[in-house]
Scaffold this motif. Sequence first.
Motif, PDB file in Angstrom:
ATOM      1  N   ALA A  22       0.824  -1.207   0.000  1.00  0.00           N
ATOM      2  CA  ALA A  22       0.000   0.000   0.000  1.00  0.00           C
ATOM      3  C   ALA A  22       0.856   1.253   0.000  1.00  0.00           C
ATOM      4  N   ILE A  23       1.823   1.301   0.896  1.00  0.00           N
ATOM      5  CA  ILE A  23       2.638   2.513   1.025  1.00  0.00           C
ATOM      6  C   ILE A  23       3.453   2.765  -0.235  1.00  0.00           C
ATOM      7  N   PRO A  51      -2.271  -4.131  -5.414  1.00  0.00           N
ATOM      8  CA  PRO A  51      -2.486  -5.291  -4.554  1.00  0.00           C
ATOM      9  C   PRO A  51      -2.756  -6.569  -5.336  1.00  0.00           C
ATOM     10  N   ASP A  52      -3.389  -6.451  -6.492  1.00  0.00           N
ATOM     11  CA  ASP A  52      -3.726  -7.663  -7.235  1.00  0.00           C
ATOM     12  C   ASP A  52      -2.508  -8.443  -7.697  1.00  0.00           C
ATOM     13  N   LEU A  53      -1.414  -7.738  -7.901  1.00  0.00           N
ATOM     14  CA  LEU A  53      -0.168  -8.446  -8.254  1.00  0.00           C
ATOM     15  C   LEU A  53       0.171  -9.427  -7.147  1.00  0.00           C
ATOM     16  N   PHE A  54       0.114  -8.923  -5.911  1.00  0.00           N
ATOM     17  CA  PHE A  54       0.452  -9.772  -4.778  1.00  0.00           C
ATOM     18  C   PHE A  54      -0.598 -10.843  -4.578  1.00  0.00           C
ATOM     19  N   ALA A  78      -5.890  -7.058   4.885  1.00  0.00           N
ATOM     20  CA  ALA A  78      -6.056  -6.240   6.086  1.00  0.00           C
ATOM     21  C   ALA A  78      -4.880  -5.286   6.260  1.00  0.00           C
ATOM     22  N   GLY A  79      -3.686  -5.782   5.997  1.00  0.00           N
ATOM     23  CA  GLY A  79      -2.510  -4.920   6.107  1.00  0.00           C
ATOM     24  C   GLY A  79      -2.577  -3.798   5.089  1.00  0.00           C
ATOM     25  N   PHE A  80      -2.972  -4.157   3.880  1.00  0.00           N
ATOM     26  CA  PHE A  80      -3.081  -3.173   2.802  1.00  0.00           C
ATOM     27  C   PHE A  80      -4.077  -2.078   3.177  1.00  0.00           C
ATOM     28  N   ASP A  81      -5.264  -2.505   3.612  1.00  0.00           N
ATOM     29  CA  ASP A  81      -6.312  -1.534   3.943  1.00  0.00           C
ATOM     30  C   ASP A  81      -5.912  -0.648   5.107  1.00  0.00           C
TER      31      ASP A  81
END
Lengths: 269, 591, 338
Positions: B149-150, B155-158, B183-186
């Motif tokens: 995220a930062i 995210p879809d790549l991961f 959750a970490g991303f959000d």
Amino acid sequence: MKTKGKVLREGVHRIKESGVFDIRSEALPTWCPGCGYFGIHQGLNNCIQKLGLAHHKVVIVSGIGCAGRSLFFTRTYGLHTVHGRTLPVATGVKTANPELTVFAVGGDGDGLAIGGGHLPHVARRNVNVNYLLFDNSIYGLTKGQPSPSSPVGMKSKASPSGTIDKPLNATLLALTYGASFVARLFAGDPDSICRALIEGVQHPGFSIFHIYTSCVTFDKEFKTWANLKKWVHPLPQDHDPSNLRQAFDRVLDDEFSVGIIYKRTDIDK
Amino acid sequence: MPVVDVTVEVCGMAGDGTIAAGGLINEAMSDGGFSVLAFDSYPAEIRGFGRCVTRSRIGNEEIVALEDKTHVLISLNDEQARSRVPFLSENSMIFFDSNPAVYVREDKSLVSELDPEAILFGMPFNDIATASAGTTRGRNLTALGCFAAICGAPPDLFRAVIIRKFKSKGEKVLQTNLRSFDAGFDYALENFSNRIKSIFLISDKVGGPKKVLLSGNQAIGKAAIDAGLKLYFGYPITPATPIMEYLATHLPALGGRVIQMEDEIASIGAVLGSYYAGTRAMTATSGPGFALMTELITHGVMAEIPAVIINAQRGGPSTGLPTKTEQSDLHAAVFGGPGDSPRIVVAPSNVAECYHYTVKSFQLAEKYQTPVILLADFYLDNRVENLPMPEASESEKSGSNVLPENSLKGSYRRYEITESGISPRALPGMEGFIFSATGLEHTQTGVPDYSPENHMLMTEKRHRKITGALGDLPSPEEFSSGGKLDVGVIGWGSTFGSILEAVTTARNRGLLVGGLKITSIFPFHESVIRAFMNRCSEILIPELNYVGQLANLIGYIHSKDVVRLNRVTGTPFPPSAILEKIEYLVQVGNE
Amino acid sequence: MAQEHCVIIGNGPAANQAALTLRENSSDTRITIVGQEPFPHYRPHLLPEYIAGRLSQDDLCVNPPAFYKECGIKVRLGQRVVHVDFNKRELVLDHKEVISFGGLIIACGGKQRIPEHLQVFDDLMLTLKTPADAAQWIEQLSQVDSVLIVGGDLTSLSLTKALLSLEKRVIFMLNEDSFWPVPLCNELSEKIKHMLTERGVEVIKAGRIKRVTRVSDRSLEVETDNKTLRVGILGAFFGMTPNVKFLARSGLDIERGVLVDEYLQTRFDLVYAAGDCAQVYHPTIKDYWVSIGYQNAINLGKVAGLNLLGGMLSVDASPESIFFIDGIIVNTSWWTEF
């Protein structure tokens, strides 16, 4: 008293007469007259002839020492490798082309000293090579040092006060390492060697031929022809080669009985 | 397109999922069209203890080396991550758990070690993971989510990589991991919305040839299989063991066998036996095992029997530093063993070359009837690069045995002295060509012979044969704008990547500098090297060994002393150290 | 004291001066500054100049980072102290790190005072204390033309200057009870109104803000008890109040700020407070006063630093320069700054 030259000429003549000349190379063996290796060599050549093996499909892999010279005197493919490594090299040859019949040839130094670490593994892998261990309990080519099978008290330039280490028993080691075909033989009886070899070559696995022989030049005390002829005797009639425990007992009790000591019949590989 | 060139580390304790996290970053970034070069370090001990560090350099231009400084550190275990602080660049980004299970004293804290310029992203990994998936097992993925995220990574790549990697472990594991990541991303997006850095944009190279991530060891293994390897004989030793294990997985299905021998001597013995009988075989080892093999290698030289040996170099001497990289076996590879024993030695410099030169080794060994040694090193063996799946053409894979003509039957001389030095070689089973190979000096028919003239003739023949291989060996490759150069940098193996980066940077700064890559260590292309050296005022040879082993080999070619740059830190050569020396030499040269 | 660890909570003028004073007088004390904001030490009173575009962000910084490295002062930015245990002499940071200290100087400054009735409009108002705040002002000012300033303190006056230089329309609601800490007697009030009006500021009658609503992303509607206004930004400037909530349960004497004696020492050994967060006892007045402003902060920081090393300096503050407001006694040597 025959001169060395006369012995040699007589030897060559005898060989030519035996009709195995086509297996023998043109080079004459460089062993000392009276060397036990002549007998072993004769047994090996006869075996190849008798089995009708195509010479170009036989490979002899040999190590360093007088025994290692064998392959130069036989008209088959040969691979004269470095000291002590006969068995792994032979493993490579046989694994690469299973159609070949592979003999590994070496002395007691080659097989029990520097090469000692390879014997357990070729046995446990049951690689289908036929290993002739020429045991004269001495290092002849380097002029007379003791070998791992020399008796205690053997005097030499390398052991002026006599050896103090106990000798190894190659047949016992072979049984312990789980070799599936173990024969103990005497170089003074080439026919028995030929017979045993024929059986061993046909055996579907690792076969080891522990052959007692004499170094006439450097061993005047221990394994002389006179002594060997006195000591060596065949295995009892009732010896059952399929019985491993019996094989161990025989070998522990009796160092000089010769014949096929052990032959495993239930080979799965 | 702005330049992306970022080095990311994940650091944790064994068991934290550090290596998995690093692997996910590599795959995701590779899928995203970036170039990836990653090199991890593992704990030396086997069980449970020890620090794991993954290090990935990601860029939109081709990456050829690792940088010394790290831009992003993801800490899964702060106490371990402390050790990475000296390697951080200025304004590095640090991701760490802001709510650890226990309080941490200042002297064990990661944050206390950092410079004030470090950019901190403290997020409660444990809490986020537990809240989303009910367990902390996915906390490494939570940390990845924060990082993604930062740094503005999609995210879809991961997610796609997570699905690929964990699908086979069952739905429960997959969902735990996806939820932890999401959750970490959000959380990061919500709480650090004003600090999103957007380092990663989608690379414009998406849609090019599909790339895979391969280590040097895997490339070597695949190359052997593609070259038709049937028999591998080996003995476990770091860092070559993975080659044996790779082949043990893949060879049997193709009708081949991997046989673990009792030691390295037995391994090379069996390889020589196999080639003697005409079947391709290979062994792989490292310094100590290679030393054991040298006697039989020279047997191969004397008896003219092919062999392929991979020497994955590590820190030496003796048992040395098993998990560290070094380039100190060049002397042993070229000269090891008794007597004048010339043999072919080749050194790849990246994963693609590990593949191509391993394939080539088999043909070289067969044609020139000699042991061929491929010098890799721990860094090259274990590092991962993304590249299009390497393949070999039929002509690269085909057998190269030089067999005798039928007309020679009956009068065949195995060691015939020919113009090329190559004597046609019969294989057991071929009728009419019976011979014995021997390690004793011998006549042309293979009979042992020690006479003076014979030894001179046969020695000369063997040397001429190897020199003749130059035509089949890769010539040194130059990286410069041609013409006169102030500094020419010559190197081999994995160090060449660092050299290339340093040289490229120097050239971009306007310096008259060039690089020369030596792949064929022996025989080497003396005239090509001389021609290059003659155009350079100074020659610099950086190597990961103490004395300068390549410098010893080829230094004489230059008209004056070459400048040696040596280090034996056990770690890859940093491009910055080479660049510094280049600039120093240019400056001194101008004075 | 020499080998012990001296920690300074805060990264403002008082904190930095304390650190420098410590280092000047002791070469081997370990010194750590713990600052809540992720910015290096800056001059807070220059923030309006920064907003006005007359200074860059680098100009705000007092010292380059290398300076602290050379002095051997460890600076920790973006890290907040959440608890101090004076018995164990440890402090705890927000990421659960525990730091032991030998000596402690609390210089955590103040935070914006928002009167209770306005706290509900918190997210619609802008204040100005940190560079992050300033960045918000800069971003929003690029979109709007008018600013309503409510309250009025030192900062608001210098900000007004800056806004005028940016040619923004400034409306100032000067509340008598909110021009803090100066007592807004009529005379002073008129003086200020006059000064503002002269510079082109619309001074409106004081009133109570009843409602604030966002009308569009560039416009707010502010309803007071006597008029309704549409402005781009609503700025709240009601002075500062000591930022010492994290010390509430620590055992320190706290009123509005940390109570210290004339030597700036708290009731705990080797623990001092300085700057906007401190309430200093004045032996002559026999009461506590709060210091405001840059110069005072520096002064108190220096005193705290010296006293922590064993000095016995008392703060120099003549009774005449101390005002009385709202039960809080204020040292106003800053007044001349404006």
